[in-house]
Design a protein around this motif. Structure first.
Motif, mmCIF file in Angstrom:
data_model
loop_
_atom_site.group_PDB
_atom_site.id
_atom_site.type_symbol
_atom_site.label_atom_id
_atom_site.label_comp_id
_atom_site.label_asym_id
_atom_site.label_seq_id
_atom_site.Cartn_x
_atom_site.Cartn_y
_atom_site.Cartn_z
ATOM 1 N N THR A 139 49.061 34.652 35.540
ATOM 2 C CA THR A 139 48.535 36.016 35.625
ATOM 3 C C THR A 139 49.583 36.952 36.232
ATOM 4 O O THR A 139 50.467 36.510 36.975
ATOM 5 N N PRO A 140 49.496 38.251 35.961
ATOM 6 C CA PRO A 140 50.436 39.210 36.562
ATOM 7 C C PRO A 140 50.384 39.179 38.092
ATOM 8 O O PRO A 140 51.411 39.353 38.756
ATOM 9 N N ARG A 141 49.213 38.958 38.645
ATOM 10 C CA ARG A 141 49.056 38.921 40.105
ATOM 11 C C ARG A 141 49.854 37.764 40.712
ATOM 12 O O ARG A 141 50.548 37.916 41.712
ATOM 13 N N HIS A 142 49.726 36.618 40.092
ATOM 14 C CA HIS A 142 50.462 35.438 40.549
ATOM 15 C C HIS A 142 51.966 35.657 40.382
ATOM 16 O O HIS A 142 52.754 35.327 41.279
ATOM 17 N N GLU A 143 52.362 36.213 39.257
ATOM 18 C CA GLU A 143 53.781 36.460 38.972
ATOM 19 C C GLU A 143 54.389 37.414 39.996
ATOM 20 O O GLU A 143 55.530 37.224 40.440
ATOM 21 N N LYS A 144 53.641 38.421 40.388
ATOM 22 C CA LYS A 144 54.143 39.397 41.353
ATOM 23 C C LYS A 144 54.367 38.744 42.717
ATOM 24 O O LYS A 144 55.406 38.959 43.367
#
Length: 255
Positions: A139-144
């Motif tokens: 997910t984008p949240r995890h990637e960030k």
């Protein structure tokens, strides 16, 4: 070039098959040293141990001399050769003279840490539904959050930044500091409130179950990294401690 008895994930492979497997993947193999050799696979001693030890030391001494002359030759063990066959990075081994013999030095985190960290490889690895749910992987949240962790760890030039061992626990990012091998799982499930707290507790349980085997040399420490906005409750800390884990925000990771 291969030396000694070669195993692939514990299974003995005869020399001609070692050549065949490596050549299928684009390598050129030979039995003796020349300036063309860039990789030596250091296997187990076989037959007469004294003679085998002497022959192995002679070959590894040639590697040391080549390195000192400015032409680096990589050395991997059986585990490293297995990793390369399966498309994973392998660590290049350090060599040292001990009397008349050359020794391949054990390294902190063996069996826990793999080769050099590769962000692209991390992005393309398979993600199961449990990891996606409790860790937020993919997910984008995890990637960030993972990007913040990578920046912090890579910002310390003294740290040896590593990928997980292919057959070990699949954390996101590993490093060596003060003779301890660290493996960090980023946990950023896309939930809020009580549901997020539940998912983080499940993440701690998941990491606690999956993080085996331990390192063969030195200590290893598993770390769960969470977002700054998360309230790190005493219950979650205690759950992590009971599983032998550290849990904290990016700024809190031990470097």
């Amino acid at each position: 070039m291969f030396t000694g008895k070669t195993r692939v994930d514990g299974e003995w492979v005869v020399r001609k098959d070692c050549f065949s497997r490596a050549q299928t993947l684009g390598a050129f193999c030979q039995n003796s040293f020349s300036r063309k050799v860039t990789l030596v696979v250091h296997g187990e001693l076989t037959a007469n141990v004294k003679d085998a030890e002497r022959e192995l030391s002679r070959k590894l001494l040639t590697v040391i001399e080549s390195r000192r002359a400015g032409r680096h030759i990589h050395v991997v063990d059986n585990a490293g050769y297995s990793d390369l066959l399966f498309g994973a990075p392998a660590r290049c081994r350090s060599l040292t003279m001990q009397g008349e013999h050359v020794t391949v030095m054990p390294e902190i985190g063996e069996g826990f840490l793999g080769g050099p960290f590769d962000r692209l490889r991390l992005r393309t690895r398979g993600i199961n539904r449990l990891e996606a749910g409790v860790l937020g992987r993919g997910t984008p949240r995890h990637e960030k959050l993972l990007s913040r962790l990578i920046e912090r760890v890579e910002g310390r030039a003294v740290l040896d930044v590593r990928a997980p061992a292919r057959r070990g626990p699949q954390f996101d990012l590993g490093w060596v500091s003060e003779r301890t091998a660290y493996g960090a799982w980023v946990a950023a499930p896309e939930r809020s409130g009580d549901e997020k707290a539940k998912r983080l507790a499940e993440a701690v349980e998941y990491v606690g179950r999956s993080a085996r085997p331990a390192a063969l040399h030195g200590q290893d420490q598993r770390v769960v990294v969470i977002e700054d906005a998360v309230d790190l409750s005493s219950g979650l800390r205690e759950k992590a401690r009971a599983s032998g884990l550290l849990i904290g925000k990016v700024k809190d990771v031990p470097l």
